[in-house]
Design an enzyme around this catalytic site. Structure first.
Site, short mmCIF file in Angstrom:
data_model
loop_
_atom_site.label_atom_id
_atom_site.label_comp_id
_atom_site.label_asym_id
_atom_site.label_seq_id
_atom_site.Cartn_x
_atom_site.Cartn_y
_atom_site.Cartn_z
N SER A 13 1.29 -1.18 -0.19
CA SER A 13 -0.11 -0.31 0.05
C SER A 13 1.13 1.19 0.01
CB SER A 13 -1.01 0.06 0.83
OG SER A 13 -1.61 -1.23 0.79
N1 SAH Z 1 -0.14 -5.24 3.90
C1 SAH Z 1 0.72 -6.19 2.73
C2 SAH Z 1 -0.35 -5.55 1.53
C3 SAH Z 1 -1.20 -6.43 1.02
S1 SAH Z 1 -1.70 -6.96 -0.40
C4 SAH Z 1 2.01 -4.88 2.59
O1 SAH Z 1 2.26 -4.69 3.65
O2 SAH Z 1 2.67 -5.41 1.45
C5 SAH Z 1 -3.32 -8.05 0.08
C6 SAH Z 1 -2.66 -9.67 0.95
O3 SAH Z 1 -3.89 -9.73 0.64
C7 SAH Z 1 -1.75 -10.27 -0.73
O4 SAH Z 1 -0.32 -10.40 -0.56
C8 SAH Z 1 -3.07 -11.40 -0.75
O5 SAH Z 1 -2.89 -12.39 -1.41
C9 SAH Z 1 -3.66 -11.13 0.65
N2 SAH Z 1 -4.94 -11.99 1.01
C10 SAH Z 1 -6.12 -11.81 -0.48
N3 SAH Z 1 -7.24 -12.37 0.13
C11 SAH Z 1 -6.42 -13.60 0.94
C12 SAH Z 1 -7.48 -14.44 2.57
N4 SAH Z 1 -8.05 -14.51 2.47
N5 SAH Z 1 -6.08 -14.87 3.76
C13 SAH Z 1 -4.97 -13.97 3.80
N6 SAH Z 1 -4.41 -13.31 2.65
C14 SAH Z 1 -4.50 -13.05 1.43
#
Ligand code: SAH
Length: 215
Positions: A64
């Protein structure tokens, strides 16, 4: 990039993108200055590590925008004694920010390669208070509940009901809710056993998958 240069760039990022937009929580501002964001972006994007926007982290996912990380963190009202659950570890950057401010961070990631990569990086940076799990985090992580803060960094069509159950009294849950392209940031605060919901700003997150996410 030398160590000194990156510290100067992180301080500038915090001053220009975060403090200037009204975030005054000093614990959050200090954490954003301390965590080496440049280590969480892809090597090709090093020059953009401190830019005012999201960046790709592989597998179609994104880290993000710094301001959004700071905003979501400050909305959790964390204390040094707080236990936090993050859903969507991705690069691990948000988990590191949480670990600077609170005492225990539980973070769940669905994609194996991102789970492995972020886990290794967080260990190499010395974070011993982050517990990483490879799983569908949309039903939360009941084993370590309740949590003082829950942060979902992917957007769901609706609030997964188990997350409210896993929230401690006085705790706060921050989650983007809405359609696949655009959502609003919602804050759910558990007070006297009741849930108080507030809507913050419009945001655009990658989709939450799994049982309570998009199919
Ligand atoms: N917080 C992260 C940004 C994440 S992007 C950072 O600081 O880099 C969103 C993430 O959520 C992705 O890696 C995706 O694979 C994960 N995601 C999506 N659905 C999910 C679920 N049901 N359980 C766990 N992770 C999930």
């Amino acid at each position: 990039m030398g160590e000194d240069t990156t510290i100067i760039q992180r301080k500038r990022m915090v001053a220009e993108q975060i403090a200037r937009r009204g975030i005054s929580d000093t614990a959050v501002l200090r954490a954003m200055e301390r965590v080496p964001r440049e280590r969480f972006v892809q090597p090709d994007d090093l020059a953009w590590a401190f830019s005012d926007g999201p960046l790709p982290i592989g597998e179609g996912q994104t880290i993000s925008q710094p301001y959004i990380v700071a905003l979501m963190t400050s909305l959790l009202h964390l204390q040094p004694t707080s236990r936090v659950l993050e859903i969507g570890t991705g690069s691990g950057y948000q988990a590191a920010i949480l670990a600077e401010i609170s005492c225990e961070v539980y973070t769940v990631e669905l994609i194996p390669s991102l789970f492995e990569q972020s886990r290794k990086l967080l260990i190499s940076l010395g974070y011993v208070n982050i517990y990483s799990h490879l799983a569908d985090g949309s039903p939360g992580w009941a084993d370590a509940a309740p949590y003082d803060g829950i942060i979902v960094t992917a957007a769901g069509p609706e609030l997964p009901p188990p997350l409210l159950e896993q929230l401690a009294e006085g705790g706060r849950l921050v989650i983007p809710i809405g359609g696949r392209g655009h959502q609003v940031l919602e804050v759910h605060h558990k007070k006297g056993g009741k849930i108080h919901r507030e809507v913050n700003i419009p945001v655009a997150f990658v989709p939450l998958r799994g049982e309570y996410g998009w199919k």
